[in-house]
Design a protein around this motif. Structure first.
Motif, mmCIF file in Angstrom:
data_model
loop_
_atom_site.group_PDB
_atom_site.id
_atom_site.type_symbol
_atom_site.label_atom_id
_atom_site.label_comp_id
_atom_site.label_asym_id
_atom_site.label_seq_id
_atom_site.Cartn_x
_atom_site.Cartn_y
_atom_site.Cartn_z
ATOM 1 N N ALA A 68 0.749 -1.135 -0.074
ATOM 2 C CA ALA A 68 0.055 0.030 0.054
ATOM 3 C C ALA A 68 0.896 1.218 0.061
ATOM 4 N N VAL A 69 0.485 2.116 -0.773
ATOM 5 C CA VAL A 69 1.203 3.626 -0.738
ATOM 6 C C VAL A 69 0.449 4.544 -0.418
ATOM 7 N N ASP A 70 0.958 5.836 -0.282
ATOM 8 C CA ASP A 70 0.332 7.194 0.155
ATOM 9 C C ASP A 70 0.762 8.367 -0.945
ATOM 10 N N PRO A 71 0.432 8.101 -1.991
ATOM 11 C CA PRO A 71 0.753 9.197 -2.908
ATOM 12 C C PRO A 71 0.754 10.391 -2.686
ATOM 13 N N GLU A 93 5.753 7.842 1.362
ATOM 14 C CA GLU A 93 4.853 7.319 0.397
ATOM 15 C C GLU A 93 4.785 5.737 0.214
ATOM 16 N N ASP A 94 5.576 5.100 0.915
ATOM 17 C CA ASP A 94 5.565 3.817 1.020
ATOM 18 C C ASP A 94 4.921 3.122 2.151
ATOM 19 N N HIS A 117 -10.268 1.843 -3.294
ATOM 20 C CA HIS A 117 -9.725 3.262 -3.041
ATOM 21 C C HIS A 117 -8.334 3.412 -2.596
ATOM 22 N N ALA A 118 -7.548 2.401 -2.065
ATOM 23 C CA ALA A 118 -6.161 2.106 -1.885
ATOM 24 C C ALA A 118 -5.252 2.280 -2.862
ATOM 25 N N ALA A 119 -4.142 2.979 -2.984
ATOM 26 C CA ALA A 119 -3.139 3.096 -3.898
ATOM 27 C C ALA A 119 -2.275 1.938 -3.624
ATOM 28 N N TRP A 120 -1.742 1.309 -4.813
ATOM 29 C CA TRP A 120 -0.847 0.087 -4.440
ATOM 30 C C TRP A 120 0.352 0.190 -5.257
ATOM 31 N N SER A 121 1.632 -0.354 -4.942
ATOM 32 C CA SER A 121 2.769 -0.342 -5.720
ATOM 33 C C SER A 121 2.872 -1.785 -5.958
#
Length: 124
Positions: A68-71, A93-94, A117-121
């Protein structure tokens, strides 16, 4: 069928909510790295510094997985202490703020997938 999850020590929480409470308890006593395994051999890692957390989802032991990331987050945070005593620092951001990370854990354990809704790398 949704997979079931257990802590790496074999403790099986009764629900995703119970697992989140167990994670909070572990953080409160200084256990900042926790791994869970699923009935389908996936792994879920939760590494915290008590303010932020890295959440990783792996398809198996040798899979680099995704996290999971926090853009847009800037800076970095220290204090991520692994079970082997290693002290890590991660870019913000990581990681996610603790409350958001716990929501992601709850959602994965309940639905089998990260929240939409969660951003992922993807680390694969």
């Amino acid at each position: 069928m949704i997979e079931s999850w257990a802590f790496i020590d074999g403790t099986a929480p009764m629900s995703a909510t119970a697992a989140v409470e167990m994670l909070r308890e572990r953080i409160n006593v200084g256990l900042l790295e926790t791994w869970l395994t699923s009935s389908s051999s996936r792994m879920l890692a939760f590494i915290s510094n008590s303010e932020r957390a890295m959440v990783m989802l792996l398809d198996g032991e040798d899979d680099p997985g995704a996290h999971a990331v926090d853009p847009g987050a800037s800076g970095s945070s220290k204090g991520f202490i692994l079970a082997n005593g290693q002290h890590d620092e991660y870019p913000d951001e990581d990681t996610l703020p603790l409350a958001a990370a716990l929501q992601v854990i709850r959602h994965i354990m309940t639905t089998g997938a990260p929240p939409p809704h969660a951003a992922w790398s993807i680390d694969r």
